[in-house]
Design a protein around this motif. Structure first.
Motif, short mmCIF file in Angstrom:
data_model
loop_
_atom_site.label_atom_id
_atom_site.label_comp_id
_atom_site.label_asym_id
_atom_site.label_seq_id
_atom_site.Cartn_x
_atom_site.Cartn_y
_atom_site.Cartn_z
N PHE A 40 -21.94 18.26 33.14
CA PHE A 40 -21.15 19.41 33.58
C PHE A 40 -21.39 19.70 35.07
CE2 PHE A 40 -20.94 24.01 34.36
CZ PHE A 40 -19.60 24.25 34.07
N LEU A 41 -22.66 19.78 35.46
CA LEU A 41 -22.98 20.12 36.85
C LEU A 41 -22.61 18.99 37.80
CD1 LEU A 41 -26.43 21.85 36.27
CD2 LEU A 41 -24.25 22.95 36.78
N SER A 42 -22.80 17.76 37.37
CA SER A 42 -22.44 16.61 38.22
C SER A 42 -20.94 16.55 38.44
CB SER A 42 -22.94 15.31 37.60
OG SER A 42 -24.34 15.28 37.53
N GLY A 43 -20.19 16.95 37.41
CA GLY A 43 -18.74 16.99 37.57
C GLY A 43 -18.32 18.00 38.63
N LYS A 44 -19.03 19.11 38.70
CA LYS A 44 -18.72 20.14 39.71
C LYS A 44 -19.08 19.65 41.12
CE LYS A 44 -17.35 23.25 36.72
NZ LYS A 44 -15.94 23.70 36.65
N THR A 45 -20.30 19.15 41.29
CA THR A 45 -20.73 18.73 42.63
C THR A 45 -20.08 17.41 43.04
OG1 THR A 45 -22.68 17.62 41.69
CG2 THR A 45 -22.94 19.89 42.41
N GLY A 46 -19.76 16.57 42.06
CA GLY A 46 -19.11 15.30 42.39
C GLY A 46 -17.72 15.49 42.96
N ALA A 47 -17.08 16.60 42.62
CA ALA A 47 -15.72 16.87 43.11
C ALA A 47 -15.72 17.51 44.49
CB ALA A 47 -14.99 17.78 42.12
N PRO A 95 -40.81 22.01 31.54
CA PRO A 95 -39.73 22.79 32.16
C PRO A 95 -39.52 22.48 33.64
CG PRO A 95 -41.21 24.20 30.89
CD PRO A 95 -41.88 22.88 31.03
N VAL A 96 -40.63 22.26 34.37
CA VAL A 96 -40.53 21.99 35.80
C VAL A 96 -39.80 20.67 36.04
CG1 VAL A 96 -41.84 21.51 37.90
CG2 VAL A 96 -42.58 23.33 36.35
N LYS A 97 -40.19 19.64 35.32
CA LYS A 97 -39.57 18.33 35.54
C LYS A 97 -38.15 18.27 34.99
CE LYS A 97 -43.62 15.55 36.35
NZ LYS A 97 -44.27 14.25 36.17
N TYR A 98 -37.88 19.04 33.95
CA TYR A 98 -36.51 19.16 33.44
C TYR A 98 -35.59 19.66 34.54
CZ TYR A 98 -32.97 20.21 29.83
OH TYR A 98 -31.84 20.24 29.05
N LEU A 99 -36.01 20.72 35.21
CA LEU A 99 -35.22 21.31 36.28
C LEU A 99 -35.16 20.40 37.50
CD1 LEU A 99 -33.61 23.75 37.26
CD2 LEU A 99 -35.77 24.82 37.95
N ALA A 100 -36.29 19.77 37.84
CA ALA A 100 -36.32 18.89 39.01
C ALA A 100 -35.38 17.70 38.84
CB ALA A 100 -37.75 18.40 39.26
N ALA A 101 -35.33 17.13 37.63
CA ALA A 101 -34.44 16.00 37.38
C ALA A 101 -32.98 16.42 37.51
CB ALA A 101 -34.70 15.43 35.99
N LEU A 102 -32.65 17.59 36.99
CA LEU A 102 -31.28 18.10 37.13
C LEU A 102 -30.91 18.28 38.60
CD1 LEU A 102 -30.67 20.82 34.37
CD2 LEU A 102 -29.40 18.70 34.73
N ILE A 103 -31.81 18.87 39.37
CA ILE A 103 -31.54 19.11 40.79
C ILE A 103 -31.34 17.80 41.53
CG2 ILE A 103 -32.55 19.97 42.94
CD1 ILE A 103 -33.89 22.17 41.28
N THR A 104 -32.19 16.82 41.25
CA THR A 104 -32.08 15.51 41.92
C THR A 104 -30.70 14.91 41.71
OG1 THR A 104 -34.44 15.00 41.79
CG2 THR A 104 -32.93 13.14 41.92
N LEU A 105 -30.28 14.81 40.46
CA LEU A 105 -29.03 14.10 40.15
C LEU A 105 -27.80 14.93 40.51
CD1 LEU A 105 -30.17 12.63 36.73
CD2 LEU A 105 -29.85 11.38 38.87
N VAL A 106 -27.87 16.24 40.34
CA VAL A 106 -26.72 17.08 40.65
C VAL A 106 -26.49 17.18 42.17
CG1 VAL A 106 -25.87 19.46 40.55
CG2 VAL A 106 -26.83 18.40 38.51
N SER A 107 -27.58 17.17 42.93
CA SER A 107 -27.44 17.28 44.38
C SER A 107 -27.07 15.95 45.03
CB SER A 107 -28.75 17.79 45.00
OG SER A 107 -29.80 16.86 44.81
N GLY A 108 -27.06 14.87 44.26
CA GLY A 108 -26.64 13.59 44.81
C GLY A 108 -27.74 12.57 44.98
N GLY A 109 -28.97 12.93 44.61
CA GLY A 109 -30.06 11.96 44.68
C GLY A 109 -29.76 10.76 43.82
N SER A 110 -29.98 9.56 44.35
CA SER A 110 -29.66 8.32 43.64
C SER A 110 -30.82 7.93 42.75
CB SER A 110 -29.35 7.22 44.65
OG SER A 110 -28.78 6.10 44.01
#
Length: 440
Positions: A40-47, A95-110
């Motif tokens: 869901f979040l990647s769809g938003k930032t990917g656009a 919880p910390v790594k759950y959020l960190a992984a989401l931030i990495t991929l949603v913000s464009g980290g490869s």
């Protein structure tokens, strides 16, 4: 005694099913929800337009740095936890790594999604073990169940997941006592995602497969070797990327939490030259390669570079999905040089890189059967074996152990971590003139 043993094994299976199903349901649901949030979040930032993506990368890096270095979620990997028999408590970092992984991929980290998911699932398995007061030496099996549940949840391949959770632990040794609970957990996780969470899975059909040809088999084996070398380059790039960023941090006297931000700025600058295809999971690139489209001859190299900067700078993410992308792109590119159908080349390349970089040839072959069907089986086997052998004793999973060397001419200490192993030529492989001869 033989009748008592039968009763013990029956009770063992009942207990394994109960615990493994519970882990599969809990871990599968958690990973499935993570995947839904990510999509869901990647769809938003990917656009977003490219300039906004460029701004998002350093912000994501800064948030990663603050989460990982300020909150200090110190924890071993799931593989390390299995080798220590499940003793290290690492569920508090969930919880910390759950959020960190989401931030990495949603913000464009490869990066990838499997590594974080395996950590989530392993953490939950550890927690379940504590709740039911399971003895510490048995918790390792629970963590393996979590790894398999995460794999099945993400890729829709429960058979490959059952073996991957065991095979990824070590080279030359598979702990078969883990196989049954691992399989049960993977199947439970897959069914939860498929039927309850309606997680979409993509399987590929390779049309117009020619009748079996020895020449084509040799070509695919050669392609597997080439893609195995791409896997070697991937492993080296991640390792050297981490060292390079450490040197830069020391030279510039930067605090550790700023390094992911620096990496984000470098990736953002690279978007002046490269398309945004290499950001995040890069699944559109994989789909294009798998459907025979032109992805560019050097696309796999650029993906390796983006991942090396992302993970080397300190973003939190996995390495498995990048293996799929790199392998499919490399297989698609080199297939034309070898006279192979680009779709077949992409399929073989994807599995060859997984087999090489993860040291999981059996899992890779099974994954091929589940993703492509049986029609490509013999070709996928050839690609996986050559890729697995050519990379030598290297892996993206630094906590992986090695028990048996891949060559009779190689000598190493069994049971040591790959990052600590010391390889030498086996005694008797060279005579006094330095010429090699067969050890037998």
């Amino acid at each position: 005694m033989k009748y008592i043993e039968l009763a013990v094994m029956f009770i063992t299976m009942i207990v394994y099913v109960a615990i493994a199903v519970l882990i599969g349901i809990v871990a599968g649901t958690t990973v499935g929800l993570f995947l839904k949030a990510l999509n869901f979040l990647s769809g938003k930032t990917g656009a977003l337009p490219v300039p906004y993506k460029m701004l998002l990368l350093p912000v994501g890096g800064l948030l990663n740095g603050l989460l990982l270095y300020k909150m200090k979620p110190g924890a071993p990997s799931a593989i390390a936890a299995v080798h220590s028999e499940g003793e290290p408590p690492f569920d508090r970092s969930f919880p910390v790594k759950y959020l960190a992984a989401l931030i990495t991929l949603v913000s464009g980290g490869s990066a990838g999604k499997f590594g974080p998911s395996a950590h989530f699932a392993g953490s939950l398995a550890t927690w379940i073990g504590k709740v039911f007061h399971i003895q510490p030496f048995l918790r390792a099996q629970l963590i393996v169940c979590g790894i398999s549940a995460a794999f099945a949840s993400l890729f829709g391949a429960p058979v490959a997941a059952a073996v991957f959770g065991l095979e990824v632990l070590a080279i030359g040794s598979i702990r078969h006592q883990f196989l049954f609970p691992s399989a049960v957990s993977g199947i439970a996780a897959f069914e939860v995602n498929k039927r309850l969470l309606h997680t979409p899975y993509e399987y590929f059909t390779i049309h117009a497969m020619p009748s079996f040809s020895v020449l084509l088999l040799l070509k695919v084996a050669a392609l597997g070797m080439i893609c195995g070398l791409a896997g070697w380059l991937f492993v080296e790039s991640i390792e050297q990327g981490g060292r390079l960023f450490s040197v830069v941090r020391e030279k510039l006297h930067l605090p550790p939490f700023l390094m992911p931000c620096v990496g984000g700025m470098l990736i953002a600058a690279a978007l002046f030259i490269f398309p945004a295809d290499f950001l995040g999971l890069s699944l559109p690139l994989l789909d294009k390669a798998m459907h025979g489209g032109h992805v560019g001859f050097f696309a796999f190299l650029w993906k390796i570079l983006f991942v090396a900067v992302t993970l080397g700078s300190g973003f939190y993410g996995g390495t498995f999905t990048p293996q799929l992308v790199i392998g499919s792109a490399a297989g698609n590119a080199f297939a034309a040089l070898l006279g192979i159908n680009p779709v077949l080349g992409a399929a073989a390349g994807m599995l060859a890189v997984v087999s090489a970089a993860s040291n999981t040839p059996v899992s890779a072959v099974l994954l091929g059967y589940e993703l492509y069907g049986h029609v490509t089986g013999m070709y996928m086997l050839a690609a996986c074996i050559t890729g697995y052998l050519i990379i030598g004793h290297r892996s993206v999973y630094r906590d992986q152990l090695v028990y048996d060397p891949k060559s009779l001419w190689v000598q190493l200490e069994p049971g040591v971590e790959l990052r600590k192993e010391s390889i030498s030529l086996s005694s008797g492989t060279a005579n006094q003139t330095g010429r090699f001869h067969l050890p037998w």
